[in-house]
Design a protein around this motif. Sequence first.
Motif, PDB file in Angstrom:
ATOM      1  N   GLU A 199       0.840  -1.213   0.000  1.00 44.11           N
ATOM      2  CA  GLU A 199       0.000   0.000   0.000  1.00 44.11           C
ATOM      3  C   GLU A 199       0.871   1.258   0.000  1.00 44.11           C
ATOM      4  OE1 GLU A 199      -3.071   0.004  -0.594  1.00 44.11           O
ATOM      5  OE2 GLU A 199      -3.863  -1.932   0.024  1.00 44.11           O
ATOM      6  N   LEU A 200       1.939   1.247   0.789  1.00 41.99           N
ATOM      7  CA  LEU A 200       2.783   2.446   0.892  1.00 41.99           C
ATOM      8  C   LEU A 200       3.491   2.735  -0.425  1.00 41.99           C
ATOM      9  CD1 LEU A 200       4.311   1.792   4.420  1.00 41.99           C
ATOM     10  CD2 LEU A 200       2.810   3.710   3.818  1.00 41.99           C
ATOM     11  N   SER A 201       3.827   1.679  -1.169  1.00 38.97           N
ATOM     12  CA  SER A 201       4.534   1.932  -2.429  1.00 38.97           C
ATOM     13  C   SER A 201       3.570   2.500  -3.480  1.00 38.97           C
ATOM     14  CB  SER A 201       5.220   0.664  -2.929  1.00 38.97           C
ATOM     15  OG  SER A 201       4.254  -0.322  -3.128  1.00 38.97           O
ATOM     16  N   LEU A 229       4.328   7.007   2.935  1.00 41.99           N
ATOM     17  CA  LEU A 229       5.663   6.480   3.227  1.00 41.99           C
ATOM     18  C   LEU A 229       6.563   7.637   3.681  1.00 41.99           C
ATOM     19  CD1 LEU A 229       7.337   3.769   2.925  1.00 41.99           C
ATOM     20  CD2 LEU A 229       8.335   4.877   0.952  1.00 41.99           C
ATOM     21  N   ALA A 230       6.460   8.772   2.976  1.00 40.44           N
ATOM     22  CA  ALA A 230       7.286   9.936   3.322  1.00 40.44           C
ATOM     23  C   ALA A 230       6.939  10.427   4.738  1.00 40.44           C
ATOM     24  CB  ALA A 230       7.067  11.039   2.297  1.00 40.44           C
ATOM     25  N   ILE A 285      12.603   0.472   0.417  1.00 39.48           N
ATOM     26  CA  ILE A 285      12.315  -0.886  -0.073  1.00 39.48           C
ATOM     27  C   ILE A 285      11.386  -0.705  -1.263  1.00 39.48           C
ATOM     28  CG2 ILE A 285      11.450  -3.186   0.540  1.00 39.48           C
ATOM     29  CD1 ILE A 285      13.770  -2.280   2.317  1.00 39.48           C
ATOM     30  N   VAL A 286      11.869  -1.098  -2.441  1.00 37.77           N
ATOM     31  CA  VAL A 286      11.137  -0.767  -3.668  1.00 37.77           C
ATOM     32  C   VAL A 286      10.633  -2.036  -4.356  1.00 37.77           C
ATOM     33  CG1 VAL A 286      11.291   0.488  -5.861  1.00 37.77           C
ATOM     34  CG2 VAL A 286      12.720   1.170  -3.922  1.00 37.77           C
ATOM     35  N   PRO A 287       9.307  -2.224  -4.413  1.00 37.35           N
ATOM     36  CA  PRO A 287       8.776  -3.392  -5.144  1.00 37.35           C
ATOM     37  C   PRO A 287       9.127  -3.295  -6.634  1.00 37.35           C
ATOM     38  CG  PRO A 287       7.084  -2.414  -3.746  1.00 37.35           C
ATOM     39  CD  PRO A 287       8.248  -1.466  -3.740  1.00 37.35           C
TER      40      PRO A 287
END
Length: 490
Positions: free
Chosen positions: A303-305, A311-312, A459-461
């Motif tokens: 969800e955050l990505s 996220l920020a 952390i980047v999907p």
Amino acid sequence: KYPDMYIGTRPRKDLPGPKGIPIFGNLLQIIPNIKRMIFWMDTVGALHGPLYTFTMPSWGRCIVVNHPSWLEHIRKNDTMVYTKGMATLAIFKEFPGPMSPFATDGTSWRSCRKLISPIFSVKNFNIQVSTAMNEIIPIAVDMLLSAADEGVQFDWNNFSGRVAISVLYRMAFGLDPETINPDYRCLNEPDALVAAMHECNTTSSGRLYNPIWKITDKFCGTQRRFNNARSVLYETAGSVLRKRRAQLSSETKDGGQTALGTDFLSAMIDSGLSDSEICGTIVTIFFAGHDNFLNVLGWSLYELSRESNWLARMRDEAFEQTVSDSVLKYGDISRYPVHLAVFYETLRLWPGVPKNARYAEEDDVLPAVPEIGIAAVKVNRGDYVLWSDRYMMRSEIVWGHDAKKFNPGRFLDEAGQFIKPPAPKFHAFGSGPRLCPGAQLATYEFVAIWAAILPHLDIVPLDNSERTMKDSFTSTMNGEFLVEARRLVK
Ligand code: HEM
């Protein structure tokens, strides 16, 4: 006599629902959906609304009651008027086991909750949980940094599951299960505990709507695999317990003071529980604490990505609050309202137990819900009531026009303080007497791990497209969740 329902069930002309066939009821619609019941319930709910019924072998009459007002009534009377019922109890007795609150009702349930209570009520809960987190989090962050430095891709769910096991193991036994270490290559090492948890959970949830699981599991080898996996868990608990008891008795023989330690095992030995009670309780804790923590870490990242402003905001909060390099304490979480709001919002959309059921031990009447135009609903002794937290917590009737949107802001007031939503409107931890006793622990774990990761890493999907969940006890993500870790440029 049974024109469209399962043999032995009473007709309910007053309730809507999918039409069944004589003798078998809705079994033929359910068979293709045995492993995707949550989605079938979504589809039928979209057609018939929050209240509908169907029938099937081994369950009989099922009434779906997707509204918090009905849940409030049912869950207040949980374990007495409404119980788990034979179909579900048979599955939970196999795993996590007969000593577990999941597998009991009435007075036996009360005894099982009592067995588990030393864990949640010991005076030094703050110390033992914070200690475990202080040990595991630096290792987890180092592992992510090593993955970032090597530029490797890895499965976030694999990472999260290992962190979950490590935290539970340390809390339970005060020992390191060596499931995760500072080198990212540990993710490629097979881990017996992680594999055993996975096998037991998948097999058990696959049994729920399969009325002949005892036969099918025997013939397709599932029973054997399941028994082996369950033995791994019980033997792990048993062997640590035997060592601890031997250590304690040698200390007593030497005439010294026994140092029981501050882990869950010590708390249970101290309360005089037997070996089988302790092992059953430890396996219950692993069962209850593993999947849900893994899932909430995964779904929050997902969800955050997709909503990077949240996220920020979490990262800003982590920077503001982190005063030293040490992991935050159990008592510090109220200083992280954005993290708390993200945790609750993730669980709203991806609840701990997305679908659930109870068996009516007595005739009962569920209250009318005038705002949706539904009169009081009769429940007959022997009926099952089913509900989907997933359906209710995405329902616009319950959560308003933006119910399907990820918006942690709904849990923050104007001053930015966290507002805890009331149960059972928010039902991710259940409600009533069976309310999840691990809710605070899980909240702390979530805040502590994200607050430790975000100041150092992104952390980047790899793939940001829409993801679905599997049908299991919990909201388990379907497939791997491949990510890259990137060091934050300060
Ligand atoms: C995000 C994390 C978690 C979520 C969303 C969650 C959710 C839930 C839910 C919905 C129930 C009620 C099930 C029912 O009524 O049938 C439950 C029960 C339970 N949970 Fe949790 N849980 C979480 C973490 C934990 C942890 C970390 C522990 C322990 C270490 C734990 C221990 C238990 C136990 C023992 C029960 C059984 C209660 C009973 O039947 O009396 N949970 N949990």
